[in-house]
Design an enzyme around this catalytic site. Sequence first.
Site, PDB file in Angstrom:
ATOM      1  CE  LYS A 199      48.407 -23.025  95.337  1.00  0.00           C
ATOM      2  NZ  LYS A 199      48.625 -23.805  96.578  1.00  0.00           N
ATOM      3  CE  LYS A 252      49.548 -18.888  96.253  1.00  0.00           C
ATOM      4  NZ  LYS A 252      49.847 -19.835  97.323  1.00  0.00           N
TER       5      LYS A 252
END
Length: 329
Positions: A199, A252
């Site tokens: 992330k 992400k």
Amino acid sequence: MAYPLVRNRRLRSSTALRNLVRETTIGVNDFIAPIFVTEGVGVKDEITSMPGVYHWSLDTMEQELREIVDLGIQAVLLFGVPDHKDATGTSAYEDNGIVQKAIRKIKSIYPDLVVIADTCLCQFTDHGHCGVVHTTECGAQIDNDESLVLLTKAAVSQAKAGADIIAPSNMMDGFVAAIRQGLDEAGFTNIPIMSYSVKFSSAYYGPFREAAHSSPKFGDRRTYQMDSANAREALREAQADVEEGADFLMVKPGLAYLDIIRMLRDRYTLPIVSYNVSAEYSMVKAAAMQGWIDERAIVLETLLGMKRAGADLIITYHAKDAARWLQEN
């Protein structure tokens, strides 16, 4: 061999032939639809920066769930927006928290719908960070290990409420191991962990922070979310989660990090998840509203690109639209 013996256009001459040799496909089973649930009654409030995405209260969210299920989408990613925030995000792990109530409600209406619970503290803390904050002489610091205790409590409470998958998004070191141990000790050895393994600290999260009411009140999240420039570090993060017991690995954002998706796909056999994040959605919506692009073509090409890069599943705010378009095809 080369032209004229080799003519690659031979396999492109008709729709049927192109369909026969298509290497990558997308389908409704690839999509996970995010849903934002909030306290209150009669709430259906469109998120200003995300046209077509809404905040739902428990009594209205059945409208959204029915549409999702009718389109054949089999999983939702649940985010909660509480009416109470404090320094330790208490409502993230209360049995009567908004996420826990929403999970129970969803499973009572659609027991076969897969409910994935986002597990973080940022929506629930008054400072907006994903962990416990301590103020020292050096300024505010996120206490990694103290945060793991609370994140584990949140995960266990979500599992008790009926969540099918726990999706920790906090990026604390060791979060998969801590949550796995907590789930196992609570008797939830069957609950998989969809780890936000890679992330990045990204500008693509802007609209989501409006949706989740989760903007940090000070500083930023760069001490725990990843530097956008680093690919080898992404592999270290993913490897740590594999060793700690993750069942899915997520990247992400998705669109600007297709190379990372491919790197994970080439190295790991676990399912890979791409998060097609809020700004990726909002930019397309904004351009489509101006008539500058063909929204349908752009969205389906983007999602196909994520699958081609190696994603098995895609979390996307376009899920309902994409499902409709694929049905029409």
